[in-house]
Scaffold this motif. Structure first.
Motif, mmCIF file in Angstrom:
data_model
loop_
_atom_site.group_PDB
_atom_site.id
_atom_site.type_symbol
_atom_site.label_atom_id
_atom_site.label_comp_id
_atom_site.label_asym_id
_atom_site.label_seq_id
_atom_site.Cartn_x
_atom_site.Cartn_y
_atom_site.Cartn_z
ATOM 1 N N ASP A 1 20.760 19.240 35.746
ATOM 2 C CA ASP A 1 19.875 18.478 36.645
ATOM 3 C C ASP A 1 20.050 18.921 38.091
ATOM 4 N N ASP A 2 21.295 19.237 38.484
ATOM 5 C CA ASP A 2 21.523 19.766 39.829
ATOM 6 C C ASP A 2 20.710 21.033 40.046
ATOM 7 N N ILE A 3 20.808 21.941 39.110
ATOM 8 C CA ILE A 3 20.126 23.237 39.235
ATOM 9 C C ILE A 3 18.609 23.040 39.269
ATOM 10 N N GLN B 1 21.799 28.250 30.670
ATOM 11 C CA GLN B 1 20.882 27.123 30.884
ATOM 12 C C GLN B 1 20.480 27.030 32.351
ATOM 13 N N PHE B 2 21.441 27.266 33.242
ATOM 14 C CA PHE B 2 21.128 27.282 34.672
ATOM 15 C C PHE B 2 20.087 28.356 34.964
ATOM 16 N N GLU B 3 20.288 29.526 34.359
ATOM 17 C CA GLU B 3 19.370 30.641 34.565
ATOM 18 C C GLU B 3 17.956 30.287 34.097
ATOM 19 N N GLU B 4 17.857 29.643 32.939
ATOM 20 C CA GLU B 4 16.551 29.238 32.419
ATOM 21 C C GLU B 4 15.880 28.217 33.331
ATOM 22 N N ALA B 5 16.654 27.278 33.851
ATOM 23 C CA ALA B 5 16.101 26.267 34.755
ATOM 24 C C ALA B 5 15.593 26.908 36.043
ATOM 25 N N SER C 1 15.903 33.525 42.535
ATOM 26 C CA SER C 1 17.188 33.241 41.909
ATOM 27 C C SER C 1 17.751 34.491 41.245
ATOM 28 N N ARG C 2 19.048 34.436 41.053
ATOM 29 C CA ARG C 2 19.749 35.510 40.357
ATOM 30 C C ARG C 2 20.953 34.879 39.676
ATOM 31 N N VAL C 3 21.110 35.162 38.402
ATOM 32 C CA VAL C 3 22.242 34.659 37.638
ATOM 33 C C VAL C 3 22.881 35.850 36.939
ATOM 34 N N LYS C 4 24.195 35.913 37.030
ATOM 35 C CA LYS C 4 24.914 37.037 36.447
ATOM 36 C C LYS C 4 26.225 36.527 35.859
#
Length: 183
Positions: A100-102, A127-131, A140-143
């Motif tokens: 929810d934060d993300i 899940q953060f990346e999908e959100a 955004s960038r998730v690694k």
């Protein structure tokens, strides 16, 4: 060391001590003492303590602020990113951050996770990346870094070549993120 790298990249760097000289130290009892410590060092207090710092920076003419949070600090950064307090966010091996934060972030956000992490395991970071991907208006960038543990960006063995390489890569990712999003 990382603060020096960011400063060398042209940024004015501020490192507040939201632990007020009382960091959590993993002792003989392990994490059993953590609940008592966190009760007196909550991220909600750190968030409130960050606001006057941000106001002071703005009063000095700083118009764009990026914030990076490591572990506990990631929760503070994600809370700041839900409002207009900062212009870019970065989190390394986040703790206490929820999906929810993300979903509520409003600024460009980078998350650097660890393959070996009980606080934010790779499946949570995914899940953060999908959100974040569901919000194309937010950059955004998730690694997820392979073969590293929670804390690898700041607590690593200087004599371990692989650990140093992973930390250096994360440090470079942070610098590039802020160079691109804090203007």
């Amino acid at each position: 060391m990382l603060a020096d790298k960011l400063a060398a990249g042209g940024f004015f760097v501020v490192i507040p001590d939201f632990f007020y000289g009382d960091p959590f130290v993993l002792g003989e009892e392990g994490f059993a003492a953590f609940p008592g410590w966190i009760k007196h060092h909550g991220t909600d207090k750190a968030l409130e303590d960050a606001k006057p710092i941000l106001e002071a920076l703005k009063s000095k003419g700083i118009s764009a602020v990026g914030a990076v949070g490591f572990c506990y600090g990631a929760k503070v950064v994600v809370e700041l990113s839900k409002h207009d307090f900062i212009q870019a966010a970065a989190m390394c091996h986040p703790s206490f951050v929820t999906l929810d934060d993300i979903k509520a972030v409003k600024v460009p956000t980078q998350i650097l996770g660890a393959e070996i992490d009980n606080m934010s395991p790779p499946e949570v970071v995914k899940q953060f990346e999908e959100a974040l991907a569901a919000k194309p208006e937010i950059k955004s960038r998730v690694k997820i870094f392979p073969k590293v543990e929670h804390g690898w960006t700041t607590r690593y063995n200087d004599e371990d070549e692989a650990a140093c390489k992973a930390a250096e890569e994360a440090h470079q990712d942070l610098l590039e993120w802020f160079l691109n999003h804090v203007k």
